[in-house]
Structures are given as structure tokens and as C-alpha cells.
Motif scaffolding. Sequence first.
Motif, PDB file in Angstrom:
ATOM      1  N   UNK A  97       5.634  -0.412  -1.025  1.00  0.00           N
ATOM      2  CA  UNK A  97       7.069  -0.294  -0.762  1.00  0.00           C
ATOM      3  C   UNK A  97       7.476  -0.820   0.612  1.00  0.00           C
ATOM      4  N   UNK A  98       6.515  -0.977   1.526  1.00  0.00           N
ATOM      5  CA  UNK A  98       6.794  -1.521   2.860  1.00  0.00           C
ATOM      6  C   UNK A  98       6.614  -3.038   2.908  1.00  0.00           C
ATOM      7  N   UNK A  99       6.295  -3.642   1.776  1.00  0.00           N
ATOM      8  CA  UNK A  99       6.108  -5.083   1.723  1.00  0.00           C
ATOM      9  C   UNK A  99       4.729  -5.552   2.161  1.00  0.00           C
ATOM     10  N   UNK A 100       3.798  -4.629   2.337  1.00  0.00           N
ATOM     11  CA  UNK A 100       2.431  -4.975   2.733  1.00  0.00           C
ATOM     12  C   UNK A 100       1.619  -5.230   1.461  1.00  0.00           C
ATOM     13  N   UNK A 101       0.940  -6.375   1.402  1.00  0.00           N
ATOM     14  CA  UNK A 101       0.105  -6.622   0.217  1.00  0.00           C
ATOM     15  C   UNK A 101      -0.910  -5.485   0.031  1.00  0.00           C
ATOM     16  N   UNK A 102      -1.095  -5.108  -1.226  1.00  0.00           N
ATOM     17  CA  UNK A 102      -2.001  -3.986  -1.511  1.00  0.00           C
ATOM     18  C   UNK A 102      -3.394  -4.212  -0.949  1.00  0.00           C
ATOM     19  N   UNK A 103      -3.896  -5.430  -1.081  1.00  0.00           N
ATOM     20  CA  UNK A 103      -5.241  -5.696  -0.594  1.00  0.00           C
ATOM     21  C   UNK A 103      -5.336  -5.434   0.912  1.00  0.00           C
ATOM     22  N   UNK A 104      -4.354  -5.877   1.663  1.00  0.00           N
ATOM     23  CA  UNK A 104      -4.328  -5.637   3.111  1.00  0.00           C
ATOM     24  C   UNK A 104      -4.191  -4.144   3.411  1.00  0.00           C
ATOM     25  N   UNK A 105      -3.330  -3.488   2.651  1.00  0.00           N
ATOM     26  CA  UNK A 105      -3.101  -2.045   2.823  1.00  0.00           C
ATOM     27  C   UNK A 105      -4.404  -1.262   2.602  1.00  0.00           C
ATOM     28  N   UNK A 106      -5.100  -1.575   1.515  1.00  0.00           N
ATOM     29  CA  UNK A 106      -6.355  -0.871   1.220  1.00  0.00           C
ATOM     30  C   UNK A 106      -7.441  -1.214   2.230  1.00  0.00           C
ATOM     31  N   UNK A 107      -7.481  -2.480   2.659  1.00  0.00           N
ATOM     32  CA  UNK A 107      -8.497  -2.881   3.626  1.00  0.00           C
ATOM     33  C   UNK A 107      -8.300  -2.155   4.954  1.00  0.00           C
ATOM     34  N   UNK A 108      -7.081  -1.918   5.351  1.00  0.00           N
ATOM     35  CA  UNK A 108      -6.796  -1.163   6.575  1.00  0.00           C
ATOM     36  C   UNK A 108      -7.327   0.260   6.448  1.00  0.00           C
ATOM     37  N   UNK A 109      -7.086   0.874   5.302  1.00  0.00           N
ATOM     38  CA  UNK A 109      -7.600   2.232   5.072  1.00  0.00           C
ATOM     39  C   UNK A 109      -9.128   2.246   5.071  1.00  0.00           C
ATOM     40  N   UNK A 110      -9.730   1.246   4.448  1.00  0.00           N
ATOM     41  CA  UNK A 110     -11.193   1.146   4.401  1.00  0.00           C
ATOM     42  C   UNK A 110     -11.754   1.025   5.815  1.00  0.00           C
ATOM     43  N   UNK A 111     -11.144   0.188   6.630  1.00  0.00           N
ATOM     44  CA  UNK A 111     -11.624  -0.002   8.007  1.00  0.00           C
ATOM     45  C   UNK A 111     -11.535   1.289   8.812  1.00  0.00           C
ATOM     46  N   UNK A 112     -10.450   2.035   8.637  1.00  0.00           N
ATOM     47  CA  UNK A 112     -10.291   3.302   9.346  1.00  0.00           C
ATOM     48  C   UNK A 112     -11.355   4.305   8.906  1.00  0.00           C
TER      49      UNK A 112
END
Length: 133
Positions: free
Chosen positions: A94-109
Motif C-alpha cells: 500500500x506504500x508503493x514499495x515492491x513486495x520483493x524489496x519490502x520482504x527483503x528489508x524484513x529478512x535483512x532486519x
Amino acid sequence: MVIKYGEIVNYESGLCNVGIGDDIAFYKSIGFVELDVQQSDKDGFWYLTEKCPTLTENEKRIILIEEELNKIQLQLNELDLKSIRALREGGENSDGVPYLEYYQTQINELRLQYTNLVSEKLILEGGANDITN
């Protein structure tokens, strides 16, 4: 101090068998006597209070770390599956962030949290002088 009816199994270690019910007459009839006992957080067995083995603060923290590592691993597995789906289907949140990027950020954290917890566990276990090698 916990008083239960039981019998001492090993005088040296203080290991006891204790009755878990409240039928005092029954326990007395089988030779059990009142004992000051404690359930060990190390092995779950009952011991005379003064001889009960307990976990050190480091051991307790290591157990908590292991539980947290397991939770993080489950989250990482779930995010891996979501990432695979995002690769196939694309899309944005909903924020316009591609899902793959969104999930990768969570994975990195989560991986950073995981690494920090592993480092702390190694230090607590006394097995890490320099974990970078």
C-alpha cells in the motif's frame, strides 16, 4: 519452601519422588513423609530444596536466546516463501514499495537480529573470543 509428601531417592543429590495429589492418607500408607522440596528448572525433577540444581542466569538467557532464534528462523522461512511469490507475481504494498524489496528489508532486519543473538549466545557459552574469524 514447598512441602510435599515424598521419599528421598538419592541422599547425595537430594533427588526425590513426590506425590502430586492431595490424598495424604495414601501417601503416608506407602511410606512417604513431608519433605521441603523444589522442582529443578534444569531437569524438571524434584529435589530437597537445599540440594536442588538450578539454572544460572547465563543458562536461562541462553534458553531464551535459543527460543528467539527458533522464532526468527520460522519468520525467515515464511518471508522466503513470500519472496518467492513476489518474484513470480510482482506487485507493491500500500506504500508503493515492491513486495520483493519490502520482504527483503524484513529478512535483512531478522538476519541482523539472528546474528546478534548468536553472538550473544556464543559469548555466554564462553566459546567466542573473536567471532569474526
